[in-house]
Write an enzyme that holds these catalytic residues in place. Structure first.
Site, PDB file in Angstrom:
ATOM      1  N   ASP A 144     -49.071 -24.361 -22.122  1.00 22.49           N
ATOM      2  CA  ASP A 144     -49.046 -25.355 -20.820  1.00 22.49           C
ATOM      3  C   ASP A 144     -50.640 -26.029 -20.568  1.00 22.49           C
ATOM      4  O   ASP A 144     -51.087 -25.944 -21.450  1.00 22.49           O
ATOM      5  CB  ASP A 144     -50.171 -24.218 -19.923  1.00 22.49           C
ATOM      6  N   ARG A 145     -50.564 -26.801 -20.280  1.00 22.60           N
ATOM      7  CA  ARG A 145     -51.627 -28.150 -20.315  1.00 22.60           C
ATOM      8  C   ARG A 145     -52.807 -27.807 -20.266  1.00 22.60           C
ATOM      9  O   ARG A 145     -53.978 -28.598 -21.128  1.00 22.60           O
ATOM     10  CB  ARG A 145     -51.422 -28.920 -18.629  1.00 22.60           C
TER      11      ARG A 145
END
EC number: 5.4.99.24
Length: 319
Positions: A144-145
């Site tokens: 995930d970012r």
């Protein structure tokens, strides 16, 4: 690689590249070029293999010579990387391991693995700018970012196939560190709860525990306890989207500063304790896998950034 003119490329196909369709090969060579344009240059015969016209489904063989015409990447794609030159340079400092088959880096929090969805820059775009000579660079898995830590990139198609097989057969072990709310009970060593993806009206993707979802399991081990939080090691057995974040929430212990599945009161406590934390406390700490070229079992660890270390030290001092 031989050059016929400054703008036309002649690429000799290696054994590693053999077996794939010409249209798929061109997509790896012409980054940022729309698929429609790739099929157009194939139809018009501008792409040649061994000086002959070919169809999009043609399968490449070792030794084939592919003529790739000059293709202008859309200007917005070219300009997208330039404002991020500093980020590209920073990627060089977080590479943990690299050889001819793979590249492993310690992804910073806040950087997406791929550009897109309104983001012009991602890790893979940055690596391609950092390694312009690399003919193949593809993500083996995703983070995930806002998650930091170990990210594995394949530098050969054969390496990508091997590593994807390990993922499918559960031959790859991932360990994450997460700071969660409250006192995690030591006897809770596993959370098994099926997960279902949902798309909200806003377009935001969210995952929920649902009996209609896919079977999902995460294993947990307490690493360190603090006054109102616990550092846990999380080892996902399955690889669902947002799995660790949803499983910790489901167990009653959401992760610090998780803007989607977290607890604002817990975040406020951490702020008032002077931890300085302002990002998701989820870090991919280690990755164990079999090297696709040598067969050696490797375990690569990624150190936490200074912000996470300072947060934990503050919590220790407050005990």
């Amino acid at each position: 690689m031989k050059t016929e003119t400054p703008s036309v490329k002649i690429v000799a196909i290696t054994a590693d590249e053999a077996g794939q369709r010409i249209d798929n090969f061109l997509r790896t060579q012409l980054k940022g070029v729309p698929k429609s344009m790739i099929y157009r240059i194939l139809r018009k015969g501008e792409v040649r293999v061994n000086k002959k016209r070919i169809k999009p489904e043609y399968k490449l063989e070792a030794g084939d010579e592919v003529r790739i015409p000059p293709v202008r990447v859309a200007e917005r794609e070219e300009e997208a990387v330039s404002p991020h030159l500093q980020k590209v340079a920073a990627l060089a400092d977080v590479i943990l391991y690299e050889d001819d088959h793979i590249l492993v880096l310690n992804k910073p929090s806040g950087t997406a693995v791929h550009g897109g969805s309104g983001l012009s820059f991602g890790v893979i775009e940055g690596l391609r700018a950092l390694r312009p000579e690399a003919r193949f660079l593809e993500l083996v898995h995703r983070l995930d970012r806002d998650t930091s830590g170990v990210l594995l990139v394949a530098k050969k198609r054969s390496a990508l196939r091997s590593l994807h097989e390990q993922l499918r057969e559960k031959g790859m072990q991932k360990d994450y560190l997460a700071l969660v709310r409250g006192q995690w009970q030591s006897h809770v060593k596993s959370v098994q709860a099926p997960l279902l993806k949902n798309i909200l009206q806003s377009g935001e993707r969210i995952v929920r525990v649902s009996q209609e979802g896919k079977p999902s399991e995460t294993r947990f081990k307490v690493e360190e306890r603090y006054a109102f939080a616990t550092l846990v090691r999380c080892s996902p057995v399955t690889g669902r989207t947002h799995q660790i974040r949803v499983h910790t929430q489901y167990a009653g212990h959401p992760i610090a500063f998780d803007d989607r599945y977290g607890d604002r009161e817990f975040d406020r406590q951490l702020t008032e304790a002077g931890t300085g934390l302002n990002r998701l406390f989820l870090h991919a700490a280690a990755l164990k896998f079999t090297h696709p070229g040598t067969g050696e079992v490797m375990r690569i660890e990624a150190p936490m950034d200074e912000g996470l270390k300072r947060c934990l030290q503050k919590l220790r001092n407050a005990r």
